[in-house]
Write an enzyme that holds these catalytic residues in place. Structure first.
Site, PDB file in Angstrom:
ATOM      1  N   THR A 134      41.324  43.389  36.350  1.00 40.60           N
ATOM      2  CA  THR A 134      42.311  43.468  37.436  1.00 40.60           C
ATOM      3  C   THR A 134      41.867  42.504  38.535  1.00 40.60           C
ATOM      4  O   THR A 134      42.135  41.314  38.444  1.00 40.60           O
ATOM      5  CB  THR A 134      42.468  44.909  37.948  1.00 40.60           C
ATOM      6  OG1 THR A 134      41.175  45.460  38.234  1.00 40.60           O
ATOM      7  CG2 THR A 134      43.157  45.786  36.909  1.00 40.60           C
ATOM      8  N   THR A 147      31.900  54.004  33.999  1.00 44.85           N
ATOM      9  CA  THR A 147      32.464  52.882  34.719  1.00 44.85           C
ATOM     10  C   THR A 147      33.970  53.015  34.788  1.00 44.85           C
ATOM     11  O   THR A 147      34.557  53.932  34.232  1.00 44.85           O
ATOM     12  CB  THR A 147      32.103  51.573  34.029  1.00 44.85           C
ATOM     13  OG1 THR A 147      32.639  50.500  34.788  1.00 44.85           O
ATOM     14  CG2 THR A 147      32.648  51.514  32.633  1.00 44.85           C
ATOM     15  N   THR A 204      50.641  43.800  46.597  1.00 50.18           N
ATOM     16  CA  THR A 204      51.543  42.676  46.806  1.00 50.18           C
ATOM     17  C   THR A 204      50.905  41.332  46.510  1.00 50.18           C
ATOM     18  O   THR A 204      51.595  40.336  46.458  1.00 50.18           O
ATOM     19  CB  THR A 204      52.047  42.669  48.270  1.00 50.18           C
ATOM     20  OG1 THR A 204      50.907  42.643  49.160  1.00 50.18           O
ATOM     21  CG2 THR A 204      52.855  43.909  48.549  1.00 50.18           C
ATOM     22  N   LYS A 241      35.289  46.597  32.646  1.00 55.01           N
ATOM     23  CA  LYS A 241      35.967  46.018  33.788  1.00 55.01           C
ATOM     24  C   LYS A 241      35.698  46.903  34.995  1.00 55.01           C
ATOM     25  O   LYS A 241      35.467  48.115  34.879  1.00 55.01           O
ATOM     26  CB  LYS A 241      37.476  45.869  33.542  1.00 55.01           C
ATOM     27  CG  LYS A 241      38.258  47.152  33.398  1.00 55.01           C
ATOM     28  CD  LYS A 241      38.670  47.840  34.691  1.00 55.01           C
ATOM     29  CE  LYS A 241      39.415  46.871  35.600  1.00 55.01           C
ATOM     30  NZ  LYS A 241      39.684  47.548  36.927  1.00 55.01           N
ATOM     31  N   ASN A 255      41.953  44.274  49.428  1.00 56.28           N
ATOM     32  CA  ASN A 255      42.533  45.610  49.331  1.00 56.28           C
ATOM     33  C   ASN A 255      43.677  45.851  50.308  1.00 56.28           C
ATOM     34  O   ASN A 255      44.474  46.777  50.121  1.00 56.28           O
ATOM     35  CB  ASN A 255      41.445  46.658  49.492  1.00 56.28           C
ATOM     36  CG  ASN A 255      40.622  46.795  48.242  1.00 56.28           C
ATOM     37  OD1 ASN A 255      41.056  47.375  47.264  1.00 56.28           O
ATOM     38  ND2 ASN A 255      39.435  46.186  48.230  1.00 56.28           N
ATOM     39  N   GLU A 286      34.527  43.698  44.745  1.00 54.11           N
ATOM     40  CA  GLU A 286      35.569  42.924  45.428  1.00 54.11           C
ATOM     41  C   GLU A 286      35.025  42.262  46.693  1.00 54.11           C
ATOM     42  O   GLU A 286      34.537  42.926  47.608  1.00 54.11           O
ATOM     43  CB  GLU A 286      36.748  43.828  45.757  1.00 54.11           C
ATOM     44  CG  GLU A 286      37.538  44.212  44.520  1.00 54.11           C
ATOM     45  CD  GLU A 286      38.616  45.241  44.764  1.00 54.11           C
ATOM     46  OE1 GLU A 286      39.536  45.325  43.931  1.00 54.11           O
ATOM     47  OE2 GLU A 286      38.526  45.971  45.767  1.00 54.11           O
TER      48      GLU A 286
END
Length: 408
Positions: free
Chosen positions: A158, A195, A408, A184, A403, A281
């Site tokens: 993702t 995970t 979007t 992932k 985030n 991230e």
């Protein structure tokens, strides 16, 4: 040394163990043309085990996979990214079961031998026309070569920036047994079972209960010891499959080569877990925290995860600030026994606290160390023999940016 019990396979994947194929493609769930549907297939019913998120809000695929695993075997795992199929009501369950049944038909296997996993945005219904079309195409996309594993690894991502893979071989009964893994995870990472999505394959002959126990105990030391942002997903799932093509005598904890197999299995899971933490991230640094001298291992684990999960510690690492006060504060609020006057803290090679008293250190050297790719923090409580290691990442501006606009 555990490392002597297994051999790392450079470039190894989830299809390196005998009996497995994989593949992936773009079916239209993602707005980009990145792969978003993948599958792992075993040539025979594989002995299988799984662990799942402890979040009380659980996505529909977890119900389906639990049901499939009641017989202890799997032939296939179908995975989509771009949509979590979580909090989607009865229709979400209908769609998850439809993924299972359509995959079973396309690969000519029993429905109860198919697991389903999803990852992505919560609260949106799957575009089932895209999913069905994609599943129909999957049989022509699978391969037992590296390309099939690559396509699968890309299909499960993702916000991840990189794929996560690991592989080893282990000698069991004099035979080379292979263990491969793919995972992932980048955000919503604070697992209490496994995970975000993880898959381990092996060609070992292993008893199902032994595999389940090994998966759970290994998860406790690896995937449960990472955090990116303190959030536990609704979709976390870790599945292990064993084809039995290795031809060894059945593995149980009583087998003379059990420790070697368990060490190799743990290595694969640990490397996948660390890769998730490193790819958090927006992350710029991997942080590794080791706690020694606790009353027991469980206490050390709790303290290490509190440190690694502290937003203040994570921010200090991002800013290359050797602010050890944030570390000792996290130690004290972990809710586990400590002696306030016996704590040592070291950041990389630089000791900053000894017996809970400040140690003068070179700020320039600390700055230079903290600007590196990986930051090691060591804490010694000096009250027992408990120890544990946890992994995480720094907290950056990019985490908020990613985030703030995730949907979007």
């Amino acid at each position: 040394m555990k490392e002597n019990l297994y051999t790392i396979v450079s470039g190894g994947t989830i299809v390196s163990p005998q009996g497995f194929k994989a593949g992936g493609l773009h079916c239209g769930l993602k707005k980009t043309d990145r792969h978003d549907l993948g599958v792992i297939v075993c040539d025979v019913p594989a002995v299988a085990a799984a662990v799942y998120t402890t979040n009380q809000i659980q996505a529909a695929p977890l119900k389906v996979t639990r049901e499939s695993l009641q017989n202890g075997t799997l032939r296939a795992v179908v995975v989509n990214s771009g949509n979590a199929n979580a909090c989607t009501g009865k229709q979400g369950e209908v769609d998850a079961y439809a993924m299972r049944s359509h995959t079973a038909r396309q690969f000519d296997v029993a429905e109860e031998d198919v697991a389903v996993a999803s990852t992505g945005v919560i609260g949106e219904l799957l575009k089932m026309d895209c999913v069905r079309s994609g599943i129909t195409e999957l049989p022509s996309q699978i391969s037992g070569e590296a390309g099939g594993a690559e396509a699968f690894s890309q299909a499960i991502l993702t916000t991840d920036l990189v794929k996560k893979e690991a592989c080893v071989t282990v000698k069991v009964d004099g035979r080379d047994i292979t263990i491969g893994g793919a995972a992932k995870g980048s955000g919503m990472i604070h697992p209490n079972m496994a995970t975000m999505l993880g898959f381990v394959t092996t060609d070992a002959v292993i008893e199902q209960q032994a595999l389940q126990q090994l998966l759970r105990s290994t998860t406790h030391l690896t995937f449960n010891m990472i955090t990116v942002d303190g959030d536990t997903s609704t979709n976390d799932m870790l599945i292990a499959m064993a084809s039995g093509f290795g031809g060894n005598d059945e593995l149980t904890p009583d087998h003379p080569d059990w420790n070697a197999f368990a060490a190799g299995f743990e290595y694969v899971c640990r490397m996948l877990a660390i890769a998730i933490a490193r790819d958090g991230e927006g992350a710029a640094h991997l942080i590794e925290v080791t706690v020694q001298g606790a009353e027991c291992d469980d206490d050390a684990q709790a303290i290490a995860k509190t440190i690694i999960g502290s937003s203040l510690v994570k921010s200090a690492v991002f800013g290359a600030d050797a602010n050890w006060g944030r570390i000792i504060a996290a130690v004290g609020r972990a809710g586990r026994p400590v002696k306030p006057d016996t704590i040592d803290i070291t950041i990389g090679p630089i000791q900053v606290l000894k017996q809970s008293s400040p140690v003068p250190f070179d700020e320039a050297a600390a700055l230079a160390y903290l600007q590196g790719d990986t930051v090691h923090i060591d804490v010694n409580l000096h009250i027992g023999s408990g120890c544990a290691t946890a992994w995480g990442c720094d907290l950056t501006y990019d985490y908020v940016r990613i985030n703030a606009a995730y949907r979007t």
